[in-house]
Design an enzyme around this catalytic site. Structure first.
Site, PDB file in Angstrom:
ATOM      1  N   LYS A  58       0.849  -1.189   0.000  1.00 23.76           N
ATOM      2  CA  LYS A  58       0.000   0.000   0.000  1.00 23.76           C
ATOM      3  C   LYS A  58       0.886   1.241   0.000  1.00 23.76           C
ATOM      4  O   LYS A  58       2.028   1.214   0.452  1.00 23.76           O
ATOM      5  CB  LYS A  58      -0.904   0.029   1.238  1.00 23.76           C
ATOM      6  CG  LYS A  58      -1.995  -1.009   1.260  1.00 23.76           C
ATOM      7  CD  LYS A  58      -2.880  -0.801   2.483  1.00 23.76           C
ATOM      8  CE  LYS A  58      -3.991  -1.833   2.569  1.00 23.76           C
ATOM      9  NZ  LYS A  58      -4.842  -1.624   3.775  1.00 23.76           N
ATOM     10  N   HIS A  98       1.712   8.068   7.960  1.00 25.84           N
ATOM     11  CA  HIS A  98       3.061   7.493   7.940  1.00 25.84           C
ATOM     12  C   HIS A  98       4.117   8.592   7.846  1.00 25.84           C
ATOM     13  O   HIS A  98       5.166   8.517   8.497  1.00 25.84           O
ATOM     14  CB  HIS A  98       3.210   6.545   6.744  1.00 25.84           C
ATOM     15  CG  HIS A  98       2.354   5.319   6.833  1.00 25.84           C
ATOM     16  ND1 HIS A  98       1.465   4.956   5.845  1.00 25.84           N
ATOM     17  CD2 HIS A  98       2.233   4.376   7.797  1.00 25.84           C
ATOM     18  CE1 HIS A  98       0.848   3.847   6.186  1.00 25.84           C
ATOM     19  NE2 HIS A  98       1.292   3.471   7.372  1.00 25.84           N
ATOM     20  N   HIS A 115       0.663   6.901   3.567  1.00 30.63           N
ATOM     21  CA  HIS A 115      -0.240   8.046   3.628  1.00 30.63           C
ATOM     22  C   HIS A 115       0.311   9.096   4.591  1.00 30.63           C
ATOM     23  O   HIS A 115       1.412   8.941   5.154  1.00 30.63           O
ATOM     24  CB  HIS A 115      -1.653   7.599   4.021  1.00 30.63           C
ATOM     25  CG  HIS A 115      -1.732   6.838   5.303  1.00 30.63           C
ATOM     26  ND1 HIS A 115      -1.475   7.403   6.529  1.00 30.63           N
ATOM     27  CD2 HIS A 115      -2.034   5.529   5.554  1.00 30.63           C
ATOM     28  CE1 HIS A 115      -1.631   6.517   7.481  1.00 30.63           C
ATOM     29  NE2 HIS A 115      -1.964   5.359   6.925  1.00 30.63           N
TER      30      HIS A 115
END
Length: 208
Positions: free
Chosen positions: A72, A78, A75
């Site tokens: 993934k 993070h 975002h």
């Protein structure tokens, strides 16, 4: 008001009187004399430590970083924890502490069983320890979306994905090879962001 009263003994002669600025806000301002004195001491410090002494109590401190999700995109959460973690680590190291920067990577939940089963049909070479390192998984986000789509509409695939989690946790060789492929491909992507942010010294650990 209780918070302001509790702050007063802590700020001493360093700050002006705390000021309540509406519901939930307290303004704190450094005194000009304190700032002038501090700048003068920083400029006069020949040790290049800006007049900041090392801590008298040397500690070993663990800082947990962003722990990005495999397959993934990172975002803003993070990025935020990465920048805060790096800032704290730098300050603590400057203070003389031994800092361990940890990044927990590798979720073992249902999504991994889903991805491993998807690889089994789309990238079978990823399930072999001999060839998994040579697999280019391309756009991991699209790979995840394709696997999730199958998981949502294909009941047989969903069952195999959940069974795949059990195999992974049991140490199944094919599942582990696929997991390593996903981790390696993800690592390439988030290392680009760490490099742009000049993040160094991270130690990678698996998630529980």
């Amino acid at each position: 008001m209780k918070i302001v009263d509790g702050l007063k003994p802590l700020i001493g002669d360093i700050m002006e009187e705390p000021e309540i600025a509406g519901p939930g806000f307290i303004n704190l301002r450094f005194k000009e004399d304190y700032l002038k004195q501090s700048v003068q001491e920083m400029a006069a410090d020949a040790s290049n430590r800006l007049a900041v002494p090392k801590s008298a109590q040397h500690k070993k401190i663990v800082v947990d970083f962003s722990s990005p999700n495999i397959a993934k995109e990172m975002h803003v959460g993070h990025l935020r924890s990465t920048i805060i973690g790096d800032t704290l680590s730098n300050v603590l190291e400057f203070s003389g502490h031994d800092v361990k920067r940890l990044n927990h990577v590798g979720d073992w939940g249902t999504q991994f069983g889903m991805l491993v089963e998807h690889l089994r049909t789309e990238y079978p070479e990823a399930l072999s320890t001999e060839t998994s390192g040579n697999v280019d998984l391309g756009d991991l986000v699209e790979l995840y979306k394709a696997a999730k789509k199958r998981f949502d509409v294909d009941e047989d695939f969903k069952i195999r994905a959940r069974e795949g989690v059990v195999k992974l946790q049991a140490g199944d060789a094919e599942s582990l090879a696929a997991w390593e492929s996903l981790c390696a491909a993800s690592r390439v992507e988030y290392e680009k962001i760490y490099s742009a942010l000049n993040i160094e010294g991270l130690e990678e650990r698996g998630e529980s």
